[in-house]
Design an enzyme around this catalytic site. Structure first.
Site, mmCIF file in Angstrom:
data_model
loop_
_atom_site.group_PDB
_atom_site.id
_atom_site.type_symbol
_atom_site.label_atom_id
_atom_site.label_comp_id
_atom_site.label_asym_id
_atom_site.label_seq_id
_atom_site.Cartn_x
_atom_site.Cartn_y
_atom_site.Cartn_z
ATOM 1 N N PRO A 9 0.305 7.690 1.932
ATOM 2 C CA PRO A 9 -0.587 8.639 2.588
ATOM 3 C C PRO A 9 -1.841 8.009 3.181
ATOM 4 O O PRO A 9 -2.438 7.113 2.576
ATOM 5 C CB PRO A 9 -0.964 9.630 1.472
ATOM 6 C CG PRO A 9 -0.593 8.960 0.204
ATOM 7 C CD PRO A 9 0.533 8.029 0.521
ATOM 8 N N ASN A 10 -2.168 8.479 4.355
ATOM 9 C CA ASN A 10 -3.405 8.132 5.077
ATOM 10 C C ASN A 10 -3.398 6.731 5.688
ATOM 11 O O ASN A 10 -4.341 6.369 6.386
ATOM 12 C CB ASN A 10 -4.645 8.310 4.174
ATOM 13 C CG ASN A 10 -4.794 9.736 3.705
ATOM 14 O OD1 ASN A 10 -4.769 10.637 4.533
ATOM 15 N ND2 ASN A 10 -4.907 9.957 2.416
ATOM 16 N N ARG A 17 -9.893 5.628 9.436
ATOM 17 C CA ARG A 17 -10.379 5.978 8.094
ATOM 18 C C ARG A 17 -11.245 4.858 7.519
ATOM 19 O O ARG A 17 -10.876 3.677 7.569
ATOM 20 C CB ARG A 17 -9.212 6.292 7.145
ATOM 21 C CG ARG A 17 -8.417 5.091 6.702
ATOM 22 C CD ARG A 17 -7.265 5.428 5.774
ATOM 23 N NE ARG A 17 -7.661 5.896 4.472
ATOM 24 C CZ ARG A 17 -6.971 5.640 3.357
ATOM 25 N NH1 ARG A 17 -5.876 4.899 3.386
ATOM 26 N NH2 ARG A 17 -7.380 6.123 2.216
ATOM 27 N N TYR A 22 -11.145 -0.385 4.935
ATOM 28 C CA TYR A 22 -9.802 -0.680 5.435
ATOM 29 C C TYR A 22 -9.785 -1.411 6.778
ATOM 30 O O TYR A 22 -8.716 -1.689 7.304
ATOM 31 C CB TYR A 22 -8.993 0.624 5.528
ATOM 32 C CG TYR A 22 -8.941 1.364 4.214
ATOM 33 C CD1 TYR A 22 -8.330 0.791 3.108
ATOM 34 C CD2 TYR A 22 -9.539 2.616 4.058
ATOM 35 C CE1 TYR A 22 -8.292 1.446 1.881
ATOM 36 C CE2 TYR A 22 -9.512 3.283 2.846
ATOM 37 C CZ TYR A 22 -8.891 2.691 1.762
ATOM 38 O OH TYR A 22 -8.861 3.338 0.554
ATOM 39 N N ASN A 73 2.573 -0.185 0.102
ATOM 40 C CA ASN A 73 1.212 0.259 -0.178
ATOM 41 C C ASN A 73 1.319 1.761 -0.415
ATOM 42 O O ASN A 73 1.401 2.537 0.546
ATOM 43 C CB ASN A 73 0.283 -0.049 0.994
ATOM 44 C CG ASN A 73 -1.151 0.348 0.694
ATOM 45 O OD1 ASN A 73 -1.411 1.090 -0.249
ATOM 46 N ND2 ASN A 73 -2.083 -0.126 1.501
ATOM 47 N N ALA A 76 -2.978 6.445 -2.276
ATOM 48 C CA ALA A 76 -3.503 7.118 -3.476
ATOM 49 C C ALA A 76 -2.417 7.401 -4.516
ATOM 50 O O ALA A 76 -2.728 7.561 -5.701
ATOM 51 C CB ALA A 76 -4.189 8.411 -3.067
ATOM 52 N N HIS A 79 -2.133 5.546 -7.916
ATOM 53 C CA HIS A 79 -2.915 5.882 -9.104
ATOM 54 C C HIS A 79 -2.407 7.124 -9.832
ATOM 55 O O HIS A 79 -2.979 7.517 -10.838
ATOM 56 C CB HIS A 79 -4.385 6.093 -8.694
ATOM 57 C CG HIS A 79 -4.871 5.081 -7.698
ATOM 58 N ND1 HIS A 79 -4.892 3.735 -7.974
ATOM 59 C CD2 HIS A 79 -5.302 5.206 -6.417
ATOM 60 C CE1 HIS A 79 -5.345 3.081 -6.907
ATOM 61 N NE2 HIS A 79 -5.589 3.950 -5.948
ATOM 62 N N ASP A 86 9.291 5.110 -11.086
ATOM 63 C CA ASP A 86 10.677 5.269 -11.525
ATOM 64 C C ASP A 86 11.664 4.910 -10.420
ATOM 65 O O ASP A 86 12.735 4.356 -10.702
ATOM 66 C CB ASP A 86 10.924 6.712 -11.990
ATOM 67 C CG ASP A 86 10.329 6.986 -13.363
ATOM 68 O OD1 ASP A 86 9.897 6.020 -14.034
ATOM 69 O OD2 ASP A 86 10.305 8.162 -13.778
ATOM 70 N N GLU A 97 3.468 -4.784 -4.474
ATOM 71 C CA GLU A 97 2.445 -3.743 -4.267
ATOM 72 C C GLU A 97 1.300 -4.368 -3.470
ATOM 73 O O GLU A 97 0.824 -5.450 -3.822
ATOM 74 C CB GLU A 97 1.944 -3.305 -5.653
ATOM 75 C CG GLU A 97 0.745 -2.394 -5.656
ATOM 76 C CD GLU A 97 0.118 -2.273 -7.066
ATOM 77 O OE1 GLU A 97 0.383 -3.134 -7.933
ATOM 78 O OE2 GLU A 97 -0.655 -1.322 -7.268
ATOM 79 N N HIS A 99 -2.547 -3.609 -1.558
ATOM 80 C CA HIS A 99 -3.698 -2.765 -1.242
ATOM 81 C C HIS A 99 -4.608 -3.541 -0.307
ATOM 82 O O HIS A 99 -4.940 -4.704 -0.588
ATOM 83 C CB HIS A 99 -4.463 -2.371 -2.509
ATOM 84 C CG HIS A 99 -3.588 -1.633 -3.460
ATOM 85 N ND1 HIS A 99 -3.186 -0.340 -3.216
ATOM 86 C CD2 HIS A 99 -2.976 -2.033 -4.600
ATOM 87 C CE1 HIS A 99 -2.374 0.032 -4.200
ATOM 88 N NE2 HIS A 99 -2.222 -0.973 -5.044
ATOM 89 N N ILE A 100 -5.021 -2.894 0.749
ATOM 90 C CA ILE A 100 -5.884 -3.541 1.737
ATOM 91 C C ILE A 100 -7.257 -3.804 1.116
ATOM 92 O O ILE A 100 -7.814 -4.890 1.253
ATOM 93 C CB ILE A 100 -6.001 -2.632 2.989
ATOM 94 C CG1 ILE A 100 -4.619 -2.486 3.650
ATOM 95 C CG2 ILE A 100 -7.034 -3.191 3.972
ATOM 96 C CD1 ILE A 100 -4.542 -1.411 4.717
ATOM 97 N N ARG A 106 -13.599 -0.947 -6.904
ATOM 98 C CA ARG A 106 -14.034 0.371 -6.403
ATOM 99 C C ARG A 106 -14.153 1.352 -7.574
ATOM 100 O O ARG A 106 -14.536 0.945 -8.667
ATOM 101 C CB ARG A 106 -13.051 0.830 -5.316
ATOM 102 C CG ARG A 106 -13.030 -0.137 -4.117
ATOM 103 C CD ARG A 106 -12.042 0.281 -3.060
ATOM 104 N NE ARG A 106 -12.388 1.584 -2.490
ATOM 105 C CZ ARG A 106 -11.567 2.278 -1.700
ATOM 106 N NH1 ARG A 106 -10.371 1.782 -1.380
ATOM 107 N NH2 ARG A 106 -11.939 3.451 -1.222
HETATM 108 C C1 DQA Z 1 -5.265 1.615 -0.849
HETATM 109 C C2 DQA Z 1 -6.221 1.864 -2.013
HETATM 110 C C3 DQA Z 1 -5.996 3.238 -2.594
HETATM 111 O O1 DQA Z 1 -6.875 3.449 -3.692
HETATM 112 C C4 DQA Z 1 -6.276 4.304 -1.548
HETATM 113 O O2 DQA Z 1 -6.026 5.580 -2.070
HETATM 114 C C5 DQA Z 1 -5.518 4.073 -0.288
HETATM 115 C C6 DQA Z 1 -5.380 2.710 0.207
HETATM 116 C C7 DQA Z 1 -5.576 0.274 -0.140
HETATM 117 O O3 DQA Z 1 -4.768 -0.118 0.694
HETATM 118 O O4 DQA Z 1 -6.595 -0.362 -0.414
HETATM 119 O O5 DQA Z 1 -5.088 5.004 0.363
HETATM 120 O O6 DQA Z 1 -3.950 1.563 -1.332
#
Ligand code: DQA
Length: 147
Positions: A9-10, A17, A22, A73, A76, A79, A86, A97, A99-100, A106
């Site tokens: 998401p996002n 954003r 990011y 990635n 959210a 978390h 699963d 995994e 994360h940018i 954070r």
């Molecule tokens: C993220 C970090 C997550 O906490 C956040 O909810 C994201 C992006 C990152 O790429 O740093 O949407 O996965």
């Protein structure tokens, strides 16, 4: 070698954003960067992005028997989602995994990652280069079954 790149998401809002976290690259910029990296290494990549948890589960399941690795990635859902954890466990496809931003630097709630337990690697805080690092790890791992 075939790698699925999954964004949660996002992440389609990259470039718009929270650029302080990011960066300014757009989602399209990210895909182009990954495509170039994959071409240079002779691997094939497919992209998926969704804002919906169940879609992410479906994408992960679709890698079974069809892909050699996943770079994900989960945004959210990292978390919160046991379903995504699963799914990775179910398919047994080597998964990284990414994360940018540096999730450990954070809010407290971003330090928890459910998916991490099923991943062969976590990259956090290396910007979009983290996706490339994860791809290289999977490529190297495939060439060396001891990893
Ligand atoms: C993220 C970090 C997550 O906490 C956040 O909810 C994201 C992006 C990152 O790429 O740093 O949407 O996965």
């Amino acid at each position: 070698m075939k790698i699925m790149i999954i964004n949660g998401p996002n992440l389609n809002m990259l470039g718009i954003r929270e650029p302080a976290h990011y960066g300014k690259e757009t989602y399209e910029d990210l895909l182009n960067k990954i495509r170039k990296h994959a071409d240079e290494r002779g691997v094939s990549v497919e992209f998926r992005q969704s804002n919906h948890e169940g879609d992410l589960v479906d994408y992960i399941q679709s890698t079974y028997g069809a892909f050699d690795g996943i770079v994900i990635n989960p945004g959210a859902y990292t978390h919160t989602s046991i379903a995504i954890l699963d799914a990775v466990k179910a398919v047994g496809v080597p998964t990284c995994e990414v994360h940018i931003s540096d999730v450990n630097a954070r809010e407290e709630f971003r330090r928890v990652s459910y998916i991490r337990a099923a991943c062969v690697l976590t990259v956090s805080g290396h910007g979009t280069d983290g996706y490339l690092e994860a791809m290289d790890y999977l490529i190297k791992r495939k060439g060396n079954s001891n990893l």
